[in-house]
Write an enzyme that holds these catalytic residues in place. Structure first.
Site, mmCIF file in Angstrom:
data_model
loop_
_atom_site.group_PDB
_atom_site.id
_atom_site.type_symbol
_atom_site.label_atom_id
_atom_site.label_comp_id
_atom_site.label_asym_id
_atom_site.label_seq_id
_atom_site.Cartn_x
_atom_site.Cartn_y
_atom_site.Cartn_z
ATOM 1 C CD GLU A 96 -2.741 1.010 2.605
ATOM 2 O OE1 GLU A 96 -3.725 1.758 2.689
ATOM 3 O OE2 GLU A 96 -2.455 0.150 3.477
ATOM 4 C CE LYS B 6 -7.287 1.056 3.122
ATOM 5 N NZ LYS B 6 -6.102 1.273 3.998
ATOM 6 C CB CYS C 173 -4.409 -2.276 4.076
ATOM 7 S SG CYS C 173 -3.641 -2.581 5.704
ATOM 8 C CB SER D 262 19.978 0.484 35.698
ATOM 9 O OG SER D 262 19.074 -0.546 35.338
ATOM 10 N N GLY D 263 21.762 -2.359 35.405
ATOM 11 C CA GLY D 263 21.866 -3.656 36.055
ATOM 12 C C GLY D 263 20.520 -4.312 36.273
ATOM 13 C CB VAL E 104 14.477 -6.745 33.931
ATOM 14 C CG1 VAL E 104 13.746 -7.268 32.698
ATOM 15 C CG2 VAL E 104 14.750 -7.885 34.894
#
Length: 725
Positions: A45, A114, A175, A357-358, A360
């Site tokens: 598209e 469209k 789409c 930062s250590g 997650v």
């Protein structure tokens, strides 16, 4: 009679307003399709200008340059003897339409506008385009002079029309039309259209591929037929990643699957299919055939061209394939990595700077970059010349060939641990080990001198020196002291991003990466203008739960053992003083809710469209085995109070990869006020009344409950009226 047709669809990494690059990628896809024997090529598209032009669609330049590219395609030798289907914006009678232009041998066969525009979530098509509302009707479109001179045509059909070749009939969807309740492919199929095409601009959301594949297979399962889907891929200049997944299906089965995530700018799929398989499949469905006799016919444009060849008995046909899906954690590993690569190579920067930062979240951002480096090395190894050229430009070394992801990561990623007196040795060690294992250029520094300097200025002006709560200070002092540390880290991140390469004698600057996840953004559990403020955020649309699964995947797939220690450590901001050298501040305690609960709140708020009262009612049933009604009420009220207090933070949120349908992104996805009555008096009173009634029922006898049931309730508005003096 020829029966076997070879058709092509593609996924292209188009870039908004990059008309030269878009033209070259379209042309290359046509050349590849012809080389594979295809006689019909479908593109994504709005591929000529790139889907994400947004308000540039209002500019006449966008229309002009799109027409110029169309003229160049019409005139190119590579586009001869193959039906080409390209997407572009077109103005017809002073109205802008999102269109497909189908042409063959320098002749435009038809223009299909469209009919159903996407206007929810990230989509704003009604802002730029008007849907074509005249079903099965056409008008004559007067071609601009530049096209008249080239095609020797003055007008072409414009509207809801299908294309009849010598051997079959082709109809088009664009789409969103596949996703609507009354998709055009239904009536087209009933009217004898055997090949349906869909030019898409569909972006990635976790777990969305299942829905897309189901829609295509269901379309051809009920009605028979061949279905081609093309899609854009990559980052075309915004928060979205278009995830390819081009496909070819027939009679409910998939015959060709494109990649969902890849660094290839051009991907072309072909399949050779037997039209008689469509006809025999439809012949056996009597209910479908009865409906076909009642359908209104589509106008047809005929063309003296066949998709099949006359002697095709020995031509092998394609076989069905089983669609291979990625797990959500694999999608996180690949989608944001591809998005980062496009952003980096098109931004003319030399790499990324990431405060590590250590924990997650920042580890997840680092893993996304490392995954990107792995994809780059794999692409170069497989012979992708464009990726090799791009990476050579990034490192400013024309002879460089990346082979080891760790070595490449050391060139493209600078990480930095910014310690304070409130930081623990454990987070320092984890950040350092992760940097070593992924190979990033790592810096460790201490922010205490900068924090003390800022507080010294405040003390000099006011004569006051704020203290943490642990040292006898108020909650206002405690929060201000946390925010100073967080904001100093943002200032230092941008300083080092601009000058760290200069200090090492290398050219260029770095893009600053953020690491705030979608749950913390939703609640506002972040400091405005801290390290959540960055140039881009690869994980900003992803929940904490999904991030943990992604980090676990990286630990196993990339052999990064330190990630196990990061996953097992408690989540903490480390902005308050340590207690006997140990972390005393925990994220979930600070928030007053768990990350799992936050994800549930987020989905109910955005996806289920639940306000405070509706959310309370839904959670009563969901949590009936673990929470009392009063506990549910307190959790809901706490969430909405904090969410509304902190909503202003979303107005300055770092642009983040869009991955979840409950994203709080205020830029274009989640449009809400940022000044609320944060007490929610009416809504919370409704909740409180229900809690009282539920608690009363649990203590009543059956007779009392019956009497209560028939008692006239007091309207809530009476409870909110001021009491008489």
């Amino acid at each position: 009679m020829g029966r076997k047709v070879t058709v092509a669809t593609c996924a292209l990494n188009q870039w908004a307003l990059d008309f030269e690059g878009n033209f070259q990628r379209i042309l290359k896809s046509i050349q590849i399709a012809k080389g594979k024997g295809a006689r019909y090529r479908l593109g994504p598209e709005l591929e000529i200008c790139g889907y994400g032009c947004w308000d540039h669609y209002h500019e006449s330049d966008t229309l002009l340059h799109s027409l110029q590219v169309l003229a160049a395609l019409l005139d190119a030798p590579a586009t001869q003897d193959i039906i080409c289907d390209v997407g572009m914006p077109i103005m017809h009678r002073n109205v802008r339409y999102n269109c497909l232009v189908i042409f063959l041998n320098r002749k435009i066969l038809l223009i299909r506008p469209k009919m159903a525009l996407a206007n929810e979530g990230n989509y704003r098509e009604l802002r730029w385009f008007t849907p074509w509302a005249r079903s099965r009707q056409t008008e004559e479109y007067v071609l601009p002079r530049m096209l008249q001179d080239l095609t020797k045509q003055e007008t072409v059909p414009f509207g809801d029309v299908v294309l009849a070749t010598q051997d079959t009939c082709i109809g088009s969807e664009i789409c969103e039309e596949l996703w609507t309740p009354c998709s055009p492919h239904v009536n087209m199929g009933l009217d004898g259209v055997e090949i349906i095409t869909n030019a898409s601009g569909s972006h990635h959301v976790l777990r969305k591929a299942h829905t897309r594949v189901d829609l295509v297979t269901m379309a051809t399962s009920k009605n028979g037929g061949i279905y081609l889907l093309a899609n854009q891929k990559g980052c075309d200049g915004h928060l979205l990643y278009y995830d390819g997944c081009a496909m070819i299906a027939m009679n409910g089965s998939i015959f060709a699957q494109g990649t969902q995530f890849s660094l290839d700018d051009v991907e072309v799929l072909t399949a050779t299919l037997d039209l008689e398989d469509v006809r025999s499949y439809r012949a056996k469905i009597s209910s479908r055939n009865l409906e076909a006799t009642r359908v209104n016919p589509y106008p047809r444009v005929t063309v003296d061209f066949a998709l099949s060849v006359s002697e095709d008995l020995l031509e092998p046909v394609s076989e069905p394939v089983e669609w291979t899906y990625h797990r959500p954690e694999e999608e996180i590993s690949l989608g944001p990595a591809c998005w980062l690569w496009d952003f980096l190579r098109r931004n003319n920067q030399a790499g990324f700077f990431l405060p590590l930062s250590g924990g997650v979240d920042s580890a997840a951002s680092a893993c996304v970059v490392y995954s990107m480096c792995c994809l780059v090395c794999e692409a170069v190894k497989s012979g992708n010349q464009q990726v090799l050229t791009d990476v050579q430009n990034l490192v400013d070394e024309s002879s460089y060939t990346p082979q080891d992801p760790r070595e490449l990561c050391g060139r493209l990623l600078t990480t930095c641990y910014m310690a304070s007196e409130n930081s623990s040795q454990e987070t320092h060690n984890r950040a350092t080990e992760l940097a070593q294992q992924i190979g990033s250029y790592h810096i460790s520094l201490n922010i205490d001198p900068a924090v003390k300097a800022i507080l010294g200025i405040f003390s000099l002006v006011t004569g006051k020196f704020p203290r943490f709560s642990a040292h006898g200070g108020s909650s206002r002092e405690n929060l201000a002291l946390q925010n100073v540390q967080a904001r100093i880290r943002m200032v230092l991140a941008y300083l080092f991003a601009q000058l760290s390469l200069w200090s090492r004698g290398a050219r260029g600057s770095l893009l600053v990466l953020g690491s705030a996840n979608v749950d913390e953004s939703l609640l506002g559990y972040l400091t405005k203008y801290d390290c959540s403020s960055a140039d881009i955020n690869p994980i900003g649309g992803i929940s904490k739960t999904d991030l943990r699964a992604f980090v676990q995947l990286c630990a196993e797939r990339f052999q990064l053992p330190v990630l196990q220690a990061i996953l097992s450590a408690p989540a903490t901001a480390e902005l308050e003083p340590l207690a006997d050298g140990q972390v005393s501040q925990m994220d979930e305690e600070d928030m007053g809710m768990t990350y799992t609960e936050l994800s549930i709140f987020g989905r109910l708020r955005k996806v289920a469209k639940a306000g405070p009262y509706s959310m309370f009612c839904k959670l009563l049933n969901m949590w009936k085995d673990s929470c009392t009604p009063r506990q549910v009420a307190e959790k809901v009220k706490r969430f909405f109070s904090k969410y509304s207090i902190n909503r202003h933070k979303m107005t300055t949120l770092t642009p983040a990869y869009h991955a979840e349908n409950y994203s709080p992104d205020d830029n274009r996805f989640d449009l809400r006020p940022f000044l609320y009555n944060t007490r929610w008096p009416w809504q919370f009173l409704c909740i409180d009344n229900q809690v009282v009634q539920l608690e009363r029922k649990t203590s009543q006898t059956l007779e009392e409950q019956i009497q209560e049931h028939f008692k006239e309730p007091s309207p809530i508005w009476k409870q909110l009226l001021p009491k008489d003096p």
